[in-house]
Design an enzyme around this catalytic site. Structure first.
Site, PDB file in Angstrom:
ATOM      1  N   GLU A   1       8.700  16.758 -49.869  1.00  0.00           N
ATOM      2  CA  GLU A   1       8.518  15.354 -50.222  1.00  0.00           C
ATOM      3  C   GLU A   1       9.627  14.815 -51.112  1.00  0.00           C
ATOM      4  O   GLU A   1      10.145  13.728 -50.880  1.00  0.00           O
ATOM      5  CB  GLU A   1       7.146  15.154 -50.873  1.00  0.00           C
ATOM      6  CG  GLU A   1       5.979  15.430 -49.947  1.00  0.00           C
ATOM      7  CD  GLU A   1       5.963  14.528 -48.708  1.00  0.00           C
ATOM      8  OE1 GLU A   1       6.697  13.529 -48.659  1.00  0.00           O
ATOM      9  OE2 GLU A   1       5.204  14.846 -47.771  1.00  0.00           O
TER      10      GLU A   1
ATOM     11  N   HIS B   1      11.443  13.457 -42.146  1.00  0.00           N
ATOM     12  CA  HIS B   1      10.634  14.675 -42.255  1.00  0.00           C
ATOM     13  C   HIS B   1      10.800  15.578 -41.024  1.00  0.00           C
ATOM     14  O   HIS B   1      10.479  16.774 -41.106  1.00  0.00           O
ATOM     15  CB  HIS B   1       9.156  14.322 -42.385  1.00  0.00           C
ATOM     16  CG  HIS B   1       8.649  14.286 -43.793  1.00  0.00           C
ATOM     17  ND1 HIS B   1       8.911  15.268 -44.713  1.00  0.00           N
ATOM     18  CD2 HIS B   1       7.864  13.374 -44.445  1.00  0.00           C
ATOM     19  CE1 HIS B   1       8.319  14.973 -45.862  1.00  0.00           C
ATOM     20  NE2 HIS B   1       7.669  13.823 -45.729  1.00  0.00           N
TER      21      HIS B   1
ATOM     22  N   ALA C   1       1.504   7.159 -44.459  1.00  0.00           N
ATOM     23  CA  ALA C   1       1.883   7.591 -43.115  1.00  0.00           C
ATOM     24  C   ALA C   1       1.975   9.103 -43.111  1.00  0.00           C
ATOM     25  O   ALA C   1       2.004   9.750 -44.156  1.00  0.00           O
ATOM     26  CB  ALA C   1       3.225   6.976 -42.698  1.00  0.00           C
ATOM     27  N   MET C   2       2.027   9.680 -41.900  1.00  0.00           N
ATOM     28  CA  MET C   2       2.042  11.135 -41.751  1.00  0.00           C
ATOM     29  C   MET C   2       3.029  11.537 -40.677  1.00  0.00           C
ATOM     30  O   MET C   2       3.031  10.978 -39.585  1.00  0.00           O
ATOM     31  CB  MET C   2       0.627  11.623 -41.407  1.00  0.00           C
ATOM     32  CG  MET C   2       0.510  13.117 -41.232  1.00  0.00           C
ATOM     33  SD  MET C   2       0.943  13.983 -42.768  1.00  0.00           S
ATOM     34  CE  MET C   2       1.622  15.502 -42.099  1.00  0.00           C
ATOM     35  N   GLU C   3       3.838  12.552 -40.983  1.00  0.00           N
ATOM     36  CA  GLU C   3       4.988  12.921 -40.163  1.00  0.00           C
ATOM     37  C   GLU C   3       4.692  13.910 -39.058  1.00  0.00           C
ATOM     38  O   GLU C   3       5.603  14.603 -38.597  1.00  0.00           O
ATOM     39  CB  GLU C   3       6.080  13.511 -41.070  1.00  0.00           C
ATOM     40  CG  GLU C   3       5.789  14.896 -41.652  1.00  0.00           C
ATOM     41  CD  GLU C   3       5.119  14.889 -43.004  1.00  0.00           C
ATOM     42  OE1 GLU C   3       5.138  15.922 -43.696  1.00  0.00           O
ATOM     43  OE2 GLU C   3       4.566  13.836 -43.376  1.00  0.00           O
ATOM     44  N   ASN C   4       3.454  14.003 -38.575  1.00  0.00           N
ATOM     45  CA  ASN C   4       3.125  14.973 -37.533  1.00  0.00           C
ATOM     46  C   ASN C   4       4.223  15.054 -36.476  1.00  0.00           C
ATOM     47  O   ASN C   4       4.724  14.039 -36.014  1.00  0.00           O
ATOM     48  CB  ASN C   4       1.822  14.564 -36.832  1.00  0.00           C
ATOM     49  CG  ASN C   4       0.770  14.095 -37.801  1.00  0.00           C
ATOM     50  OD1 ASN C   4       0.307  14.847 -38.614  1.00  0.00           O
ATOM     51  ND2 ASN C   4       0.420  12.825 -37.695  1.00  0.00           N
TER      52      ASN C   4
ATOM     53  N   HIS D   1      11.311   7.474 -43.854  1.00  0.00           N
ATOM     54  CA  HIS D   1      10.778   8.659 -44.546  1.00  0.00           C
ATOM     55  C   HIS D   1      10.130   9.622 -43.557  1.00  0.00           C
ATOM     56  O   HIS D   1      10.436  10.821 -43.550  1.00  0.00           O
ATOM     57  CB  HIS D   1       9.751   8.199 -45.596  1.00  0.00           C
ATOM     58  CG  HIS D   1       9.109   9.314 -46.350  1.00  0.00           C
ATOM     59  ND1 HIS D   1       9.512   9.689 -47.609  1.00  0.00           N
ATOM     60  CD2 HIS D   1       8.087  10.148 -46.031  1.00  0.00           C
ATOM     61  CE1 HIS D   1       8.778  10.696 -48.030  1.00  0.00           C
ATOM     62  NE2 HIS D   1       7.890  11.004 -47.090  1.00  0.00           N
ATOM     63  N   GLU D   2       9.227   9.113 -42.718  1.00  0.00           N
ATOM     64  CA  GLU D   2       8.514  10.010 -41.796  1.00  0.00           C
ATOM     65  C   GLU D   2       9.453  10.577 -40.738  1.00  0.00           C
ATOM     66  O   GLU D   2       9.320  11.732 -40.333  1.00  0.00           O
ATOM     67  CB  GLU D   2       7.340   9.287 -41.146  1.00  0.00           C
ATOM     68  CG  GLU D   2       6.361   8.648 -42.118  1.00  0.00           C
ATOM     69  CD  GLU D   2       5.855   9.592 -43.192  1.00  0.00           C
ATOM     70  OE1 GLU D   2       5.835  10.822 -42.984  1.00  0.00           O
ATOM     71  OE2 GLU D   2       5.479   9.097 -44.277  1.00  0.00           O
TER      72      GLU D   2
ATOM     73  N   GLU E   1      -2.914  16.867 -43.071  1.00  0.00           N
ATOM     74  CA  GLU E   1      -2.347  17.269 -44.354  1.00  0.00           C
ATOM     75  C   GLU E   1      -3.275  16.774 -45.464  1.00  0.00           C
ATOM     76  O   GLU E   1      -3.653  15.605 -45.466  1.00  0.00           O
ATOM     77  CB  GLU E   1      -0.943  16.688 -44.546  1.00  0.00           C
ATOM     78  CG  GLU E   1      -0.262  17.234 -45.783  1.00  0.00           C
ATOM     79  CD  GLU E   1       1.176  16.748 -45.966  1.00  0.00           C
ATOM     80  OE1 GLU E   1       1.754  17.021 -47.026  1.00  0.00           O
ATOM     81  OE2 GLU E   1       1.717  16.091 -45.058  1.00  0.00           O
TER      82      GLU E   1
END
Length: 903
Positions: A351, A332, A293-296, A328-329, A152
């Site tokens: 978001e 998502h 962080a990233m919600e993959n 949060h992640e 992202e």
């Protein structure tokens, strides 16, 4: 995604004519392309499925991709197939088995454009690149000995040619191949469906994600990692395997994060009825990461600071942040993954909504009032200045040059406040129905803000078309409130006027739909049951007034006395509210208001008046005495929540004070705040000594213990404000504490002191913790925030420290970001040395990590708000940066908009 930062490389791969470059490469002096919402066109082709084989043997990456596509019936039937690709050595490209020459197919942006493509087709490609050379940390790169991804917003095009846009969704099957010795762990999205050995040295794992997703949610991790495992049983009885992967030396530091994930999963089930949908949920902690962080899907990649926790290496605030970001992640998974955004202009759709859900979760896990205060404090210090500056944009921007520049406080924090206003207007039950309706209706789709608003309208039976202006109009609304009491008829009237200042590209604004929560207090401190004629009950203590016009009058009947109004309870809208409260009114609300936020706000406004008067050289005769009385009352109040007491005893920050000035004087603000702290420290010394002497035994992370540590460390700060009589307490606390929270509080006091024993203690702290990167980050940050005459010079010296590097985003943010954003008095040094230091490092960083460079540049955007000499020095650095040849889009956009060079 939890914001922090990704993207860009200077000149990664240029080995032969197959290498693909496009507009993400460093640009020349010409103006880059502006992307506009009004130009959106649906994709010409959709991807039915994608198969990837990623071979990492030998340290390089070879990616074999097979895409099955079909023409999109909603698009132009003659539109070509467009495949985004950046910094790739493309060894082969075939369409239905026919070899193509990619060098003849690129457009001016470097995108591969295929004309006359059949209705259904298969595209196959083979790409090579060097992940270790990817200093931008976007796409597939190396962090230490680990391979990992960040896709992202537009990183997947650095892995393989693909229609890299959020409205192209497909199920992914990914085979990861690597050397068993260096990469025993091979991970990707979804669930593992096969694994085994290819030969004596190499092995593979096949992962399948059945849920269609856009390419920005793709993830891959390979390395030598330790794993902590647990399980979670869903409400329907399915067992989910939870795996947390970290580098071996960090094993044993994921227990808190894992427990937070389990709490988040249960909360989402009970509050929203949302279950997790795969058999495996994985989190990987990465040391080099631009974002938080990233919600993959199924494989979250986290910055180490939001996973790793132990009393020695994480503060109470870190523990709290870990729980929030983990939540949060995870949230998502539905609000962002199962339903994603159609285009990047809709970013706040995922978001803002997910930040609000994170806030709800945090409020449920801890003190609702304290969490709300923290949310508002962040909004006022980060988003309000953004709204008032040249980078101002709506929650849904209408254009951008570089999408990574719009992972902003407006999209996230103000976006969350917009969602909270839906919740306020609809009520909890209707809001939840609206969210569920939105998710059910658009499951597996890429949606728009209009889709969410329609679901809310249906669930609440409300007309929200005017409310939609929150997405399209930039700026912070201002509400002016007057009142009138009619003793003859026992009526009380609130007169509310709203206005919205002009902002770049928006000189005129329409009235907003604003929920204003109010309460009325009698002179005995009790709520008045006065009501409006249109209210069904006379017993509600908080009413939500709906402002829709430039001016509105709200009349309350059966009001036996003139009340004291409690306005903007719970901070019901992201606005600036002005009402002519007297100091006595604020003291009354501080003592009696039943709304915790409003009570805290009354104290903050009282302190704000004192501090601004001090800063402007017009101190009121009894101002500090009133503030001292308020502090004393908070310190002596029986049975008061210690967490709320800590908030009440914290003075407004310098950034928030600056927001109240037309022309900002950072030194005057700083001196005033320090002077008031010193007076309060001396006047209430006995109370501070008692607080600081209260030890609670061995460290535990529990709400009451956290609050007690916060109070104790506040006391230490007040005791040392303006005097070093109690420096020995800081030295002793640093030496004897069993946790990082207390150590860092002591270190902050010592970092301000020029005394030899203090400097020795700061150096000794580094020597003791030099093997712990996250602790060293905090050591850098503490010195960047120090209040010393030589702070700028010391920060410059620290940029040459052996442990400082621009290659690691955490380290760069810890020193340069903290200095520029968190130490205004010294960053805005009158000689301009702070600006020069920042400008120099932005230029050094830009060729390798432009997104981080653009983030660090942001404080210079406010140059117009300062006096002439500071304005000149700040502008000079922005112009110097724009003069650089081959500047990235990221930095170009921020610098140009800051100077007003872009529309």
């Amino acid at each position: 995604m939890c914001s922090g930062c990704p993207d860009q490389v200077s000149c990664l791969f240029h080995t032969d004519h197959h290498t693909i470059f496009n507009s993400s490469a460093p640009m020349s002096a010409s103006r880059p392309q502006t992307i506009r919402l009004r130009d959106y066109q649906p994709p010409a082709f959709l991807v039915e499925r994608i198969h990837l084989r990623v071979d990492l043997s030998g340290g390089t990456a070879q990616v074999d991709a097979t895409l099955d596509l079909h023409r999109n019936p909603a698009a132009d039937n003659d539109a070509p197939l467009r495949l985004d690709a950046e910094f790739l050595d493309l060894e082969s490209l075939t369409l239905d088995g026919a070899e193509l020459e990619p060098s003849t197919l690129r457009d001016e942006q470097g995108t591969i454009v295929l004309h006359d493509v059949p209705q259904r087709c298969r595209v196959e490609s083979v790409s090579r690149f060097d992940p270790a050379a990817n200093t931008a940390l976007s796409g597939l790169y190396r962090s230490g000995g680990m391979f990992c991804t960040q896709c992202e917003a537009e990183g997947f095009r650095r892995i393989t040619p693909y229609p890299d846009r959020p409205d192209v969704l497909a199920p992914f099957t990914t085979t990861v191949v690597a050397d068993r010795a260096t990469c025993p762990v091979l991970l990707s999205n979804g669930d593992c469906i096969d694994r085994g050995a290819l030969d004596a040295e190499r092995h593979y794992a096949v992962w399948h994600d059945p849920f269609p997703k856009p390419s920005y949610l793709f993830a891959l991790v390979a390395g030598d990692l330790a794993c902590q495992e647990a399980t979670f049983v869903t409400a329907s009885g399915r067992e989910v395997a939870l795996h947390f992967y970290v580098e071996p030396e960090n094993a044993g530091r994921t227990e808190h994060a894992l427990a937070a994930l389990q709490r988040a999963m249960r909360w989402d089930e009970t509050h929203y009825g949302l279950e997790y949908d795969l058999d495996t949920y994985m989190v990987v902690a990465v040391g080099d990461f631009n974002m938080g962080a990233m919600e993959n899907k199924g494989l979250n990649v986290f910055n180490t600071q939001f996973v790793l926790a132990s009393p020695d290496t994480a503060t109470d605030a870190d523990y709290e942040n870990i729980e929030a970001v983990i939540g949060h992640e995870y949230f998502h998974n539905w609000t962002g993954n199962r339903v994603t955004c159609r285009d990047w202009f809709q970013l706040s759709l995922k978001e803002g909504l997910t930040v609000f859900r994170e806030h709800q979760f945090a409020e449920a896990m801890g003190s609702e009032a304290v969490q709300r205060i923290g949310q508002v404090r962040l909004l006022r210090t980060a988003q309000f200045p953004e709204d008032a500056g040249p980078m101002s944009h709506p929650v849904r921007p209408d254009s951008y040059v570089e999408i990574n520049n719009f992972y902003t406080a407006t999209v996230y924090a103000k976006g969350a406040e917009v969602i909270r206003m839906y919740h306020t207007l609809l009520g909890d039950d209707a809001f939840r129905r609206g969210v569920q309706r939105y998710l059910q209706r658009h499951d597996g789709e890429a949606a728009t803000i209009e889709d969410f608003l329609a679901a809310m309208e249906e669930a609440g039976g409300l007309d929200l078309q005017q409310f939609a202006l929150w997405y399209t109009q930039a700026g912070t609304p201002r509400i002016e409130v007057e009142d009138h009491y009619d003793a003859e008829h026992n009526t009380y009237t609130l007169i509310c006027r709203q206005s919205l200042p002009a902002s770049p590209g928006q000189p005129h604004k329409d009235p907003m739909h604003i929920p204003l929560a109010v309460g009325l207090l009698g002179r005995d401190g009790r709520p008045l049951a006065a009501r409006r004629p249109d209210e069904s009950t006379a017993h509600a203590h908080t009413r939500v007034l709906e402002l829709r016009e430039p001016e509105q009058h709200f009349v309350f009947e059966q009001c036996p006395e003139r009340p004291v109004p409690s306005l903007l309870r719970g901070f019901s809208a992201p606005v600036k509210l002005h009402y002519p409260y007297t100091d006595d009114d604020l003291g009354f609300l501080l003592a009696h208001d039943s709304d915790p936020f409003a009570r805290w706000e009354a104290g903050q406004q009282l302190a704000l008046r004192v501090l601004l008067d001090e800063a402007q050289g017009t101190p009121r005769p009894d101002g500090i005495e009133r503030l001292e009385e308020a502090f004393r009352a908070s310190l002596e109040a029986p049975d008061t929540d210690p967490a709320l007491v800590a908030e009440a005893l914290t003075l407004p920050g310098e950034t928030y004070l600056a927001e109240q000035m037309d022309v900002v004087d950072p030194q005057a603000i700083h001196d005033a705040r320090q002077r008031v702290r010193a007076i309060l420290g001396e006047a209430l010394e006995g109370h501070w000594l008692i607080l600081h002497s209260q030890h609670s035994g061995p460290w535990h992370y529990e709400p009451d213990e956290v609050a007690r540590r916060r109070l104790r460390n506040l006391a230490l700060g007040y005791l040392n404000a303006g005097s070093e009589r109690h420096l020995s307490r800081a030295l002793e606390q640093l030496e004897r504490s069993d946790n990082l929270t207390d150590r860092l509080a002591a270190l902050a006091v010592l970092a301000d002191s020029p005394r030899a024993e203090a400097e020795q203690a700061v150096d000794a702290f580094y020597q003791r913790w030099s093997d712990e990167p996250l602790v060293v980050d905090k050591w850098f940050r503490t010195q960047a925030l120090a209040d010393r005459p030589d702070t700028v010079y010391r920060v410059h010296q620290l940029t040459e420290h052996p442990d400082f590097t621009l290659d690691n985003p955490n380290r760069a943010r810890a020193l340069l970001g903290a200095f520029a954003q968190g130490n205004p008095a010294h960053f805005h040094s009158p000689d301009g040395s702070g600006y020069r230091l920042l400008g120099e490092h932005v230029l050094r960083l830009d060729p390798n990590n432009p997104q981080l460079a653009a983030r660090l540049l942001a404080p210079l955007a406010q140059w117009r708000r300062y006096n002439a000499s500071r304005r000149h020095a700040m502008r000079e650095q922005l112009e110097r940066i724009l003069e650089r040849d081959a500047l990235s889009k990221d930095v170009y956009e921020v610098a140009s908009k800051s100077l007003g060079a872009m529309s």
